[in-house]
Enzyme design. Sequence first.
Site, PDB file in Angstrom:
ATOM      1  N   GLU A  46       0.841  -1.183   0.000  1.00 32.48           N
ATOM      2  CA  GLU A  46       0.000   0.000   0.000  1.00 32.48           C
ATOM      3  C   GLU A  46       0.879   1.237   0.000  1.00 32.48           C
ATOM      4  OE1 GLU A  46      -1.064   0.371   4.671  1.00 32.48           O
ATOM      5  OE2 GLU A  46      -1.881  -1.316   3.571  1.00 32.48           O
TER       6      GLU A  46
ATOM      7  N   HIS B   8      -0.997  -5.871  11.742  1.00 31.55           N
ATOM      8  CA  HIS B   8      -1.922  -6.933  11.358  1.00 31.55           C
ATOM      9  C   HIS B   8      -1.650  -8.242  12.097  1.00 31.55           C
ATOM     10  CE1 HIS B   8      -2.246  -4.874   7.104  1.00 31.55           C
ATOM     11  NE2 HIS B   8      -2.795  -4.151   8.067  1.00 31.55           N
TER      12      HIS B   8
ATOM     13  N   ASN C 296      -4.855  -6.412   3.602  1.00 34.46           N
ATOM     14  CA  ASN C 296      -5.280  -5.875   4.895  1.00 34.46           C
ATOM     15  C   ASN C 296      -6.426  -6.741   5.437  1.00 34.46           C
ATOM     16  OD1 ASN C 296      -4.734  -3.938   2.637  1.00 34.46           O
ATOM     17  ND2 ASN C 296      -4.081  -2.730   4.366  1.00 34.46           N
TER      18      ASN C 296
END
Length: 502
Positions: free
Chosen positions: A356, A441, A479
């Site tokens: 990202e 994450h 994600n």
Amino acid sequence: PLPEYSPAVVVGTGYGAAVTALRLGEAGIPTLMLEMGKLWTEPGADGEVFCSMLKPDERAMWFKDRTEAPLASFLWLDLANRDIGRHAGVLDRVSFGDMAVYLGRGVGGGSLVNGAMAVTPERSYFEEILPRVDAGEMYGKYFPRANAALGVNVVDPAWFETCRSYQYARVSRKAARKAGFGTVFVPSVYDMDYLRREEAGEVPRSADASEVIYGNNHGKRSLDKSYLAAALGTGKVTIGTLREVREILRQPDGTYTLVVREIDEHGTVLGTHHVSTKYLFLGAGSVGSTELLVRARDTGRLPALGEAVGQGWGTNGNVMCGRANHVWDTTGSLQSGMPALGIDNRSDPVHPAFAEIAPVPAGLETWVSLYLAITKNPERGHFTYDAASDSARLHWAASQGQPSIDAAKALFDKVNRANRTIYRYDLFGDTRVFENRFTYHPLGGLVLGEATDDHGRVKGYRNLYVTDGSLIPGSTGVNPFVTITALAERNIERVLAEDVRG
Ligand code: FDA
């Protein structure tokens, strides 16, 4: 005050917890949610609920003396972090030696602090990580359900091309293309029309005002505005805040009793309460739920818990890096804190990565292009219970992060070569180029089909369930919150039908 008994209790208020509470409430089951963080609705002295990254204060972090932002330095100067008062702030950074885990604290969990990127994984990747889950059902029913309820939207491509807020993303796209890499728009739960109006000066700025990891005052559809609002709307769901579940006891009649610690915003312990329930759902997140069960197993409270409890933890291959742009490639002083574009190298057979394009919300030109890459790191850590500190300890060695670095390097070495640019060496406190000593994450610890059955029922104990990111075995390739949400939708539907109503 907390009730002494609630038919259902959900621990936590993040994605898995919120889905579960909504569906329980809709089914007419009185449900109590217990959240260790606070409810973020009261404005501070400045009239705002959350503080920005440029002026962090006590609202920023969960009982820390100083902020701990991931970009530790700029030109090796510690410009990002500030001394703050200890308070029940919104972002936590839990440190386990070689690995630190960032977590949201408050009603809404990670949705309060995250980048709002709402990505459905590629079906083939999902089938690989959770082969026993019916992918047809997930992609036909539960992913669409999750995306709709979360309020996922995509930036208007025409506006994207001309706006100031995403100049930084266009600069990175140009560099990626030059190296032969494609990019994709990243769906978001940030209201992209609100962002457009922010830039136009029509509404108060939030994503455009450096509000990211310490919360957003406007524009973000965090869980308190989606699933949790709907859950409260059923009239069956209540939320107890600043209540941390410490222990789980099982009674001879099969009900559970929770030992709950109540604190105030300054951390003073106000008391310890007991709440009993028939159906207990753990939605405290990968670190929180796993800690509760390793503690319960190893203190003898729930002795039938098996060896799989605490296993299968991963970082989703998170690794961050920055590139130095040429002086003429400015990224802009106005940068949306919510990313909208990713470099897609997922089809690489050796080093798949989804990077990202992240903002540097400094409010001034930095010439830095920043990336958070999600890579396919096969390394896994595990948790054990540490009696001395009465907490879970994560076992993860620095060397286990190397596969993440290798994948990011394979991508960005090519980008740098094609553009005659270099990495930034000054961003992470020392001279390292790749930062993988933290993760946004955390996934796993109570893996689906191992610590639980195929629908999140904890093995060895009836009416005890896991609903959150700890079910996912360490990686989603993108994600994770859409996957966590969709999986929770799937599991609660089955549990309601077979265990609760049945
Ligand atoms: P989650 O962590 O959301 O919620 C758990 C809740 O339980 C918390 O509110 C916690 O306070 C509470 N709790 C824990 N222990 C407890 C206890 N013992 N008693 C009571 N309460 C307890 N993902 C994504 O898909 N797109 C993105 O853009 C980003 N960006 C991002 C940025 C940052 C800064 C972070 C920290 C994270 C992200 N993420 C993300 C990750 C995403 O936010 C994360 O995967 C989910 O929030 C995890 O959802 P869970 O339901 O597992 O728990």
